[in-house]
Design an enzyme around this catalytic site. Structure first.
Site, mmCIF file in Angstrom:
data_model
loop_
_atom_site.group_PDB
_atom_site.id
_atom_site.type_symbol
_atom_site.label_atom_id
_atom_site.label_comp_id
_atom_site.label_asym_id
_atom_site.label_seq_id
_atom_site.Cartn_x
_atom_site.Cartn_y
_atom_site.Cartn_z
ATOM 1 N N ALA A 20 -28.990 -17.762 -8.332
ATOM 2 C CA ALA A 20 -27.614 -17.608 -9.009
ATOM 3 C C ALA A 20 -27.343 -18.734 -10.013
ATOM 4 O O ALA A 20 -26.428 -19.072 -10.404
ATOM 5 C CB ALA A 20 -26.785 -17.517 -8.174
ATOM 6 N N ARG A 26 -24.802 -12.510 -21.725
ATOM 7 C CA ARG A 26 -24.486 -11.214 -22.227
ATOM 8 C C ARG A 26 -23.180 -10.803 -21.409
ATOM 9 O O ARG A 26 -22.607 -9.822 -22.077
ATOM 10 C CB ARG A 26 -25.414 -10.057 -22.024
ATOM 11 C CG ARG A 26 -26.686 -10.003 -22.762
ATOM 12 C CD ARG A 26 -27.697 -9.200 -22.536
ATOM 13 N NE ARG A 26 -28.451 -9.479 -21.301
ATOM 14 C CZ ARG A 26 -29.418 -8.745 -20.746
ATOM 15 N NH1 ARG A 26 -29.617 -7.471 -20.869
ATOM 16 N NH2 ARG A 26 -29.926 -9.195 -19.854
ATOM 17 N N TYR A 377 17.921 -4.606 -3.245
ATOM 18 C CA TYR A 377 17.014 -5.659 -3.385
ATOM 19 C C TYR A 377 17.249 -6.353 -1.906
ATOM 20 O O TYR A 377 18.585 -6.620 -1.529
ATOM 21 C CB TYR A 377 17.200 -6.677 -4.304
ATOM 22 C CG TYR A 377 16.534 -7.936 -3.980
ATOM 23 C CD1 TYR A 377 15.014 -7.760 -3.873
ATOM 24 C CD2 TYR A 377 17.074 -9.146 -3.585
ATOM 25 C CE1 TYR A 377 14.142 -8.800 -3.491
ATOM 26 C CE2 TYR A 377 16.238 -10.285 -3.048
ATOM 27 C CZ TYR A 377 14.721 -10.263 -3.153
ATOM 28 O OH TYR A 377 14.058 -11.350 -2.671
ATOM 29 N N SER A 416 27.869 1.187 -0.517
ATOM 30 C CA SER A 416 26.974 1.134 -1.685
ATOM 31 C C SER A 416 27.824 -0.049 -2.503
ATOM 32 O O SER A 416 28.832 -0.474 -2.524
ATOM 33 C CB SER A 416 27.285 2.411 -2.625
ATOM 34 O OG SER A 416 26.685 3.517 -1.929
HETATM 35 C C1 UD1 Z 1 -36.652 -10.569 -12.805
HETATM 36 C C2 UD1 Z 1 -38.074 -10.273 -12.627
HETATM 37 C C3 UD1 Z 1 -38.465 -9.052 -12.958
HETATM 38 C C4 UD1 Z 1 -37.533 -7.915 -12.197
HETATM 39 C C5 UD1 Z 1 -36.001 -8.246 -12.477
HETATM 40 C C6 UD1 Z 1 -35.159 -7.593 -11.958
HETATM 41 C C7 UD1 Z 1 -38.919 -12.668 -12.792
HETATM 42 C C8 UD1 Z 1 -40.016 -13.269 -13.661
HETATM 43 N N1 UD1 Z 1 -39.086 -11.274 -13.133
HETATM 44 O O1 UD1 Z 1 -36.551 -10.622 -14.342
HETATM 45 O O2 UD1 Z 1 -39.741 -8.775 -12.428
HETATM 46 O O3 UD1 Z 1 -37.828 -6.609 -12.611
HETATM 47 O O4 UD1 Z 1 -35.972 -9.754 -12.307
HETATM 48 O O5 UD1 Z 1 -33.655 -7.687 -12.068
HETATM 49 O O6 UD1 Z 1 -38.836 -13.015 -11.845
HETATM 50 N N2 UD1 Z 1 -32.505 -17.365 -12.162
HETATM 51 C C9 UD1 Z 1 -32.408 -18.684 -11.868
HETATM 52 N N3 UD1 Z 1 -33.206 -19.529 -12.359
HETATM 53 C C10 UD1 Z 1 -33.886 -19.124 -13.200
HETATM 54 C C11 UD1 Z 1 -33.986 -17.982 -13.886
HETATM 55 C C12 UD1 Z 1 -33.500 -16.992 -13.312
HETATM 56 O O7 UD1 Z 1 -31.359 -18.720 -10.787
HETATM 57 O O8 UD1 Z 1 -34.486 -20.189 -13.967
HETATM 58 C C13 UD1 Z 1 -31.894 -16.147 -11.484
HETATM 59 C C14 UD1 Z 1 -30.873 -15.531 -12.310
HETATM 60 O O9 UD1 Z 1 -29.517 -16.127 -12.407
HETATM 61 C C15 UD1 Z 1 -30.699 -14.052 -11.713
HETATM 62 C C16 UD1 Z 1 -32.140 -13.949 -11.101
HETATM 63 O O10 UD1 Z 1 -32.759 -15.311 -11.229
HETATM 64 O O11 UD1 Z 1 -29.971 -14.028 -10.718
HETATM 65 C C17 UD1 Z 1 -33.013 -13.174 -12.050
HETATM 66 O O12 UD1 Z 1 -33.532 -13.950 -13.279
HETATM 67 P P1 UD1 Z 1 -33.409 -13.163 -14.519
HETATM 68 O O13 UD1 Z 1 -33.594 -14.122 -15.641
HETATM 69 O O14 UD1 Z 1 -32.333 -11.837 -14.692
HETATM 70 O O15 UD1 Z 1 -34.829 -12.276 -14.519
HETATM 71 P P2 UD1 Z 1 -35.276 -10.925 -15.295
HETATM 72 O O16 UD1 Z 1 -35.849 -11.462 -16.531
HETATM 73 O O17 UD1 Z 1 -34.378 -9.894 -15.333
#
Ligand code: UD1
Ligand code: CA
Length: 488
Positions: A20, A26, A377, A416
């Site tokens: 997280a 976005r 009230y 009333s």
């Molecule tokens: C990742 C997966 C992808 C999968 C997708 C599903 C990888 C490389 N790819 O891609 O195969 O289909 O999820 O949704 O894992 N996060 C961190 N620290 C970081 C990077 C990410 O905590 O350094 C957390 C993000 O907040 C998020 C989750 O990891 O909750 C996924 O990261 P995100 O960057 O969304 O991965 P995707 O590119 O979507």
């Protein structure tokens, strides 16, 4: 799923890691992505709920962007969840390393990795995944998507096991055609995970440490990686506010379906929003446009709606609540509420009691069969059984500095437009005359008349408003009267 597997998995300690730390760019919001709410709960709390029945030995959330808010929010609702800070978001593999470092030593057993922004996972999915990893290096939750754009693709071997996961940005045209995607949810053997993470590099399109590379490394080392396929809705993640409302609608439909199958009559699922924390009994009825939140409960035979928002409110059997906003209220059996009624915290309605149209109540107890039918009230009051409070009565509870309490006895008739200026007590069986401003206690059985005596000034309109329509009407009436008296 065989019985042996599930017994094995429950004996195997499980550590849960929730990712997280991402920016959530976005969302275009000051609020960290995982704290955006659907159906009353932040995204990350839905994720934690889905993992709750796994009885993990430890749960670590990896936080980064907006960490202060995320840590504060989790501290309140999931105090047992530990947080590990990832200073720079170097990828999902790096994020899991941060979680393992936080734990000090590699945990025994298995590690479940979840994404904090995917609130539709079910505990069934997670139990299946945990069982599938038993005897394997890892298990990945996957789904077949109509549009797999952006997701990592699952490459399977001839035996049907997972060979590798290829990120969209790194995939060949043939791999892009694969419709089975990585959900971002995995269970790993903890020792194998720790060993493989130390070998994950950054030679990829995004220059990040991909957690998905662990899968390929485990395979190279000769370990089996299994896939568990689930429905495409279950793996949906939230990246923007459009997707937030989309997952909200799916969650709403799931909860509505659950209660319909449990015997609750729900007329219009699309306008019925029931938070996870609400409980309903079979034979309760929900009419269109109803929102039930917090610890709200609705008993059998009670009817809610149309157009109600009830938060932390208990509705007993056979009560009827129409066009009402209530928060922290207790509505007794067979009570009737509404329309256009506002029940604030501390409102307690007895059996068969009534809070009618345009009535606001706060911190007030209405006894069995007592009624406040119209335009009143009622604040800081105790009202006895069988009492009737006439239209437009105000419980004057606030002196500008402090709130004061009013006690109205049993079978009282409040006329009333009475002002009951608190603190004041109206005895059992007493009356108040309409339009009274009651500042002193009224003994049982007495009537309080607290208004000036009426005085009629004869012909005032004829003298002071001569020629007005009122004056002409008055004149016409008296000549009509004299005509008829002449005739008789
Ligand atoms: C990742 C997966 C992808 C999968 C997708 C599903 C990888 C490389 N790819 O891609 O195969 O289909 O999820 O949704 O894992 N996060 C961190 N620290 C970081 C990077 C990410 O905590 O350094 C957390 C993000 O907040 C998020 C989750 O990891 O909750 C996924 O990261 P995100 O960057 O969304 O991965 P995707 O590119 O979507
Ligand atoms: Ca994502």
């Amino acid at each position: 799923m065989d019985v042996t597997n599930s017994q094995d998995s429950s004996a195997n300690p499980l550590t849960v890691v929730v990712l997280a730390a991402g920016m959530g760019t976005r969302m275009k919001s000051q609020t960290p992505k995982v704290l955006h709410s659907v159906l009353g709960l932040p995204l990350i709390e839905h994720v934690l709920h889905s993992a709750q029945s796994l009885d993990a030995s430890a749960t670590v959330a990896v936080v980064g962007h907006g960490r202060d808010q995320v840590i504060a929010s989790l501290g309140e609702s999931f105090p047992h969840v530990e947080t590990a800070v990832q200073e720079v978001q170097n990828g999902t593999g790096h994020a899991v390393s941060v979680a393992l470092e936080h734990l000090g030593q590699t945990p025994a057993g298995s590690v479940l990795v979840l994404a904090g922004d995917a609130p539709l996972l079910t505990s069934k999915d997670l139990h299946e995944l945990v069982s599938a990893q038993v005897g394997a290096g890892a298990a990945v939750l996957t789904a077949h998507l109509d549009n797999p754009t952006g997701y990592g693709r699952i490459v399977r071997d001839t035996a049907g096991n997972v060979e590798s996961i290829v990120e969209h940005a790194d995939a060949t045209p043939t791999q892009l055609d694969l419709g089975e995607v990585n959900s971002g949810v995995y269970v790993f053997d903890a020792q194998l995970l720790a060993g493989a993470l130390s070998r994950v590099g950054t030679a990829n399109a995004q220059g990040e440490q991909y957690l998905t590379d662990v899968i390929g490394i485990l395979r190279e080392d000769g370990h089996v990686v299994r896939a568990v396929v689930t429905g495409q809705d279950n793996i949906l993640g939230v990246n923007d506010l459009q997707q937030l409302s989309h997952v909200g609608r799916i969650l709403r439909d799931r909860i509505v379906t659950h209660w319909q199958l449990a015997g609750v009559k729900i007329v219009d699922p699309q306008t019925t929003w029931i938070e996870r924390s609400v409980t309903l009994e079979a034979d309760a009825i929900l009419l269109p446009n109803v929102t039930l939140s917090g610890s709200t409960t609705v008993a059998a035979g009670a009817s809610i709606g149309p157009d109600c928002s009830l938060a932390d409110t208990q509705v007993a059997h056979d009560a009827q609540v129409v066009r009402t906003t209530a928060s922290g209220a207790v509505i007794g059996a067979k009570a009737t509420v509404g329309p256009y009624t506002y029940l604030r915290p501390g409102t307690v309605l007895g059996v068969g009691a009534k809070a009618g149209g345009f009535v606001e109540m706060k911190n007030a107890k209405l006894g069995d069969d007592a009624k406040v039918p119209h335009l009143s009230y009622v604040g800081d009051a105790t009202i006895g059984e069988g009492t009737n409070v006439g239209a437009a009565t105000i419980f004057v509870n606030y002196d500008g500095v402090d709130k004061h309490h009013t006690v109205v006895g049993k079978h009282v008739r409040i006329g009333s437009d009475t002002m009951l200026v608190a603190p004041v007590t109206i005895g059992d069986g007493a009356y108040t005359a309409a339009g009274s401003v009651v500042t002193e206690d009224v003994p049982p059985g007495a009537i309080a008349v607290a208004r000036s005596r009426q005085r009629n000034i004869i012909d005032w309109v004829l003298r002071r408003r001569p020629g007005s329509t009122s004056a002409l009407a008055a004149v016409a009436h008296s000549s009509g009267n004299s005509n008829s008296s002449e005739g008789s």
